[in-house]
Design a protein around this motif. Structure first.
Motif, PDB file in Angstrom:
ATOM      1  N   TYR A 174      15.170  14.632   7.287  1.00  0.00           N
ATOM      2  CA  TYR A 174      13.943  14.312   8.020  1.00  0.00           C
ATOM      3  C   TYR A 174      13.820  12.796   7.983  1.00  0.00           C
ATOM      4  N   TYR A 175      13.799  12.164   9.144  1.00  0.00           N
ATOM      5  CA  TYR A 175      13.795  10.702   9.115  1.00  0.00           C
ATOM      6  C   TYR A 175      13.207  10.120  10.391  1.00  0.00           C
ATOM      7  N   THR A 176      12.909   8.845  10.297  1.00  0.00           N
ATOM      8  CA  THR A 176      12.491   8.062  11.455  1.00  0.00           C
ATOM      9  C   THR A 176      13.455   6.893  11.595  1.00  0.00           C
ATOM     10  N   THR A 177      13.456   6.262  12.751  1.00  0.00           N
ATOM     11  CA  THR A 177      14.324   5.108  12.989  1.00  0.00           C
ATOM     12  C   THR A 177      13.514   3.834  12.814  1.00  0.00           C
ATOM     13  N   ILE A 178      14.056   2.880  12.058  1.00  0.00           N
ATOM     14  CA  ILE A 178      13.355   1.611  11.869  1.00  0.00           C
ATOM     15  C   ILE A 178      14.229   0.462  12.347  1.00  0.00           C
ATOM     16  N   ALA A 179      13.572  -0.569  12.862  1.00  0.00           N
ATOM     17  CA  ALA A 179      14.251  -1.801  13.271  1.00  0.00           C
ATOM     18  C   ALA A 179      13.838  -2.883  12.287  1.00  0.00           C
ATOM     19  N   VAL A 180      14.800  -3.389  11.521  1.00  0.00           N
ATOM     20  CA  VAL A 180      14.525  -4.320  10.430  1.00  0.00           C
ATOM     21  C   VAL A 180      14.805  -5.751  10.879  1.00  0.00           C
ATOM     22  N   THR A 181      13.862  -6.654  10.584  1.00  0.00           N
ATOM     23  CA  THR A 181      14.047  -8.076  10.871  1.00  0.00           C
ATOM     24  C   THR A 181      14.809  -8.714   9.716  1.00  0.00           C
ATOM     25  N   SER A 182      15.916  -9.374  10.030  1.00  0.00           N
ATOM     26  CA  SER A 182      16.726  -9.975   8.971  1.00  0.00           C
ATOM     27  C   SER A 182      15.923 -11.045   8.242  1.00  0.00           C
ATOM     28  N   GLY A 183      16.131 -11.118   6.950  1.00  0.00           N
ATOM     29  CA  GLY A 183      15.448 -12.117   6.135  1.00  0.00           C
ATOM     30  C   GLY A 183      14.154 -11.590   5.557  1.00  0.00           C
ATOM     31  N   SER A 184      13.143 -11.386   6.428  1.00  0.00           N
ATOM     32  CA  SER A 184      11.840 -10.927   5.930  1.00  0.00           C
ATOM     33  C   SER A 184      11.852  -9.439   5.606  1.00  0.00           C
ATOM     34  N   GLY A 185      12.691  -8.689   6.310  1.00  0.00           N
ATOM     35  CA  GLY A 185      12.728  -7.249   6.098  1.00  0.00           C
ATOM     36  C   GLY A 185      11.602  -6.504   6.782  1.00  0.00           C
ATOM     37  N   THR A 238      20.511  -8.571   6.385  1.00  0.00           N
ATOM     38  CA  THR A 238      21.202  -8.545   7.678  1.00  0.00           C
ATOM     39  C   THR A 238      20.338  -8.013   8.810  1.00  0.00           C
ATOM     40  N   GLY A 239      19.325  -7.199   8.494  1.00  0.00           N
ATOM     41  CA  GLY A 239      18.500  -6.607   9.540  1.00  0.00           C
ATOM     42  C   GLY A 239      19.288  -5.582  10.343  1.00  0.00           C
ATOM     43  N   GLY A 240      18.663  -5.074  11.407  1.00  0.00           N
ATOM     44  CA  GLY A 240      19.331  -4.094  12.259  1.00  0.00           C
ATOM     45  C   GLY A 240      18.544  -2.801  12.343  1.00  0.00           C
ATOM     46  N   THR A 241      19.183  -1.785  12.908  1.00  0.00           N
ATOM     47  CA  THR A 241      18.542  -0.487  13.104  1.00  0.00           C
ATOM     48  C   THR A 241      19.067   0.510  12.078  1.00  0.00           C
ATOM     49  N   TYR A 242      18.135   1.223  11.440  1.00  0.00           N
ATOM     50  CA  TYR A 242      18.514   2.163  10.378  1.00  0.00           C
ATOM     51  C   TYR A 242      17.652   3.411  10.459  1.00  0.00           C
ATOM     52  N   SER A 243      18.140   4.449   9.784  1.00  0.00           N
ATOM     53  CA  SER A 243      17.362   5.671   9.626  1.00  0.00           C
ATOM     54  C   SER A 243      16.749   5.656   8.232  1.00  0.00           C
ATOM     55  N   LEU A 244      15.448   5.969   8.158  1.00  0.00           N
ATOM     56  CA  LEU A 244      14.720   5.975   6.891  1.00  0.00           C
ATOM     57  C   LEU A 244      14.084   7.346   6.731  1.00  0.00           C
ATOM     58  N   GLY A 245      14.430   8.059   5.648  1.00  0.00           N
ATOM     59  CA  GLY A 245      13.860   9.386   5.522  1.00  0.00           C
ATOM     60  C   GLY A 245      14.228  10.083   4.231  1.00  0.00           C
ATOM     61  N   GLN A 304       0.820  -1.211   0.000  1.00  0.00           N
ATOM     62  CA  GLN A 304       0.000   0.000   0.000  1.00  0.00           C
ATOM     63  C   GLN A 304       0.855   1.263   0.000  1.00  0.00           C
ATOM     64  N   GLY A 305       2.160   1.082   0.099  1.00  0.00           N
ATOM     65  CA  GLY A 305       3.059   2.221   0.050  1.00  0.00           C
ATOM     66  C   GLY A 305       3.200   2.910   1.394  1.00  0.00           C
ATOM     67  N   VAL A 306       4.392   3.429   1.653  1.00  0.00           N
ATOM     68  CA  VAL A 306       4.666   4.160   2.886  1.00  0.00           C
ATOM     69  C   VAL A 306       5.207   5.529   2.494  1.00  0.00           C
ATOM     70  N   PHE A 307       4.535   6.585   2.972  1.00  0.00           N
ATOM     71  CA  PHE A 307       4.917   7.944   2.604  1.00  0.00           C
ATOM     72  C   PHE A 307       5.257   8.736   3.857  1.00  0.00           C
ATOM     73  N   LEU A 308       6.126   9.724   3.691  1.00  0.00           N
ATOM     74  CA  LEU A 308       6.584  10.549   4.801  1.00  0.00           C
ATOM     75  C   LEU A 308       5.790  11.851   4.832  1.00  0.00           C
ATOM     76  N   SER A 309       5.259  12.178   6.036  1.00  0.00           N
ATOM     77  CA  SER A 309       4.454  13.385   6.191  1.00  0.00           C
ATOM     78  C   SER A 309       5.007  14.234   7.324  1.00  0.00           C
ATOM     79  N   ALA A 310       4.789  15.537   7.235  1.00  0.00           N
ATOM     80  CA  ALA A 310       5.223  16.442   8.298  1.00  0.00           C
ATOM     81  C   ALA A 310       4.153  16.626   9.357  1.00  0.00           C
TER      82      ALA A 310
END
Length: 472
Positions: A179-190, A159-166, A67-73
């Motif tokens: 402008y970003y948020t922090t995401i925690a990624v599960t390795s494999g499935s993403g 690999t998964g891990g913690t990243y900034s997405l923005g 469904q898509g992920v969009f960044l809003s203020a």
């Protein structure tokens, strides 16, 4: 992942191609030094591209969210109908000469360094109004340093891990704002979860005072929080542990809350400033409030009934004001609690004879200090043996022979002691139930005195009939 010089050049070249930029060599070589401090420049929210609903922080989304992920203020329930409100969704207008923007995935702390990005996307429209709802679905971040186009984010997914997405604003090839948020990624499935960071705010501090710090139950206690800077607005919550006691609104940096509901005991309280658009949240040091109970007006209890063996006596607590919610009893013998004797009535044990009997009454009620009152002690009279016997002597009254004493039947059963006599005079050391006649008592008549004893009873003695004169 640390990028080598070749990878940095590759990353810089790709982004330059995407954005139509020429990257200065000096910038590429200094890629480890962010040109803008790490930290999102403002609030950001993730929006569902189909429903226009804002995802709640902590939601778990699919790597290639269909469904898509969009960044809003702005946090909105749905896309506003009017154009003015719709424009509020934009990330702010560019500053510091920014002319282009792109979405990115980066390790925390590397958001402002293009060559350190793990992956990025095609440029997004940036004009004088800012950026409107850029697509930040992780799988869209196709490009990556040293990787073929379309594979940029796959290493992150694997690999998964913690990243900034923005989104990053760029001036030439220099990142000037992110402008970003922090995401925690599960390795494999993403699959990833995210937190929505707020804009950087000015630190605040909160101090707490309680007045009075010692009070009686039912007395109002006021908790006052002072927030610095005094320009801070909003509210302060007051807590005891994790329980919120109440809230006060700030006025000139001061908020207060009053309560008379604190229970008897010691209370550790704190104040938590919720923060506002400018000032960050802060928590005070703990303060202690001690609440003592109100005092009962209590009578001295009395004991009703005849205090003697076998009788039932009753504790009479008297009048207490106010009436206790709970009343307990403890019977005492010579000041020590009698095991198990905790009811208002008590059967007097004969073995308590000669001791002092009393009762303590304890009253308790919420908001009142627990009180204990003890009756006057009453002596428990000793009992008497109901049956006794004259002891008898068996054996031959002759020098060298052994005589034996029999106590007979006594009620209740008792412990016995003995004393042998010759012509009415006590024989030294002859204190057993048997006696071997010494030569010195030839010609004398012997008797034995038996004394019965038992706890709570008066001792009683009986003497046997005399033997014949001791023969040689």
């Amino acid at each position: 992942m640390k990028l080598n010089k070749f990878h940095r050049l590759a990353a810089a070249g790709v982004i330059a191609g995407l954005l139509g930029l020429a990257l200065p060599a000096a910038l590429v070589q200094a890629a480890d030094t962010p040109s803008f401090p790490a930290g999102s420049a403002g609030d950001v929210y993730l929006v569902n591209g189909k429903t226009n609903q804002v995802y709640a922080a902590g939601s778990e989304l699919a790597w290639d969210e269909t469904q898509g992920v969009f960044l809003s203020a702005t946090s909105v329930a749905s896309t506003p109908a009017d154009s003015a409100a719709y424009e509020a969704l934009r990330l702010p207008a560019p500053t510091d000469g920014a002319t282009t923007a792109t979405t990115f995935l980066a390790a925390p702390g590397h958001e402002a360094t293009v060559a350190d990005w793990k992956a990025y996307s095609d440029p997004v429209p940036l004009n004088s109004k800012g950026v409107l709802l850029p697509q930040v679905t992780p799988s869209y971040q196709a490009y990556g340093a040293g990787l073929a186009d379309g594979l940029g984010a796959l290493a992150v997914k694997a690999t998964g891990g913690t990243y900034s997405l923005g989104v990053a604003y760029l001036k030439g090839s220099t990142v000037v704002k992110t402008y970003y948020t922090t995401i925690a990624v599960t390795s494999g499935s993403g699959a990833f979860k995210f937190a929505t960071p707020g804009a950087v705010k000015t630190a605040s501090s909160t101090a707490l005072a309680a007045a009075p710090t010692s009070s009686t139950f039912g007395t109002e206690v006021t908790l006052t929080a002072t927030v610095s800077p005094s320009a801070a607005t909003g509210s302060v919550d007051f807590y005891e542990g994790s329980t919120k006691l109440g809230t006060g609104s700030l006025a000139s940096g001061v908020a207060s809350f009053s309560t008379s509901a604190l229970t008897v005991g010691s209370h550790t309280v704190k104040a938590v400033y919720a923060g506002d658009d400018t000032y960050a949240t802060s928590t005070s040091a703990n303060a202690t409030v001690t609440v003592t109970g109100a005092t009962f007006t209590a009578a001295t209890p009395t004991i009703s009934g005849t205090v003697s063996a076998g009788n039932t006596v009753t504790a009479v607590p008297g009048t207490w004001t106010p009436a206790p919610t709970t009343t307990t009893y403890a019977w005492l013998l010579d000041g020590a609690a009698i095991a198990g004797a905790t009811s208002p009535t008590l059967v007097v044990n004969a073995e308590w004879g000669g001791k002092q009997l009393a009762v303590s009454v304890t009253g308790s009620k919420n908001g009142y200090a627990t009180a204990t009152k003890t009756s006057a002690a009453i002596a428990v009279p000793k009992s008497s043996f109901t049956k006794s016997s004259t002891p008898t002597i068996s054996g031959t009254a002759k020098v060298g022979k052994t005589l034996k004493a029999k106590a007979g039947i006594w009620s209740p059963t008792a412990a016995f002691s003995y004393q042998w006599y010759a012509n009415g005079k006590a024989i030294k050391g002859a204190t057993k139930s048997s006696y071997k006649i010494a030569k010195s008592y030839k010609g004398k008549k012997l008797t034995v005195k038996v004394t019965a004893s038992k706890a709570g009873y008066d001792s009683k003695s009986r003497t046997s009939k005399a033997t014949k004169k001791v023969a040689k």
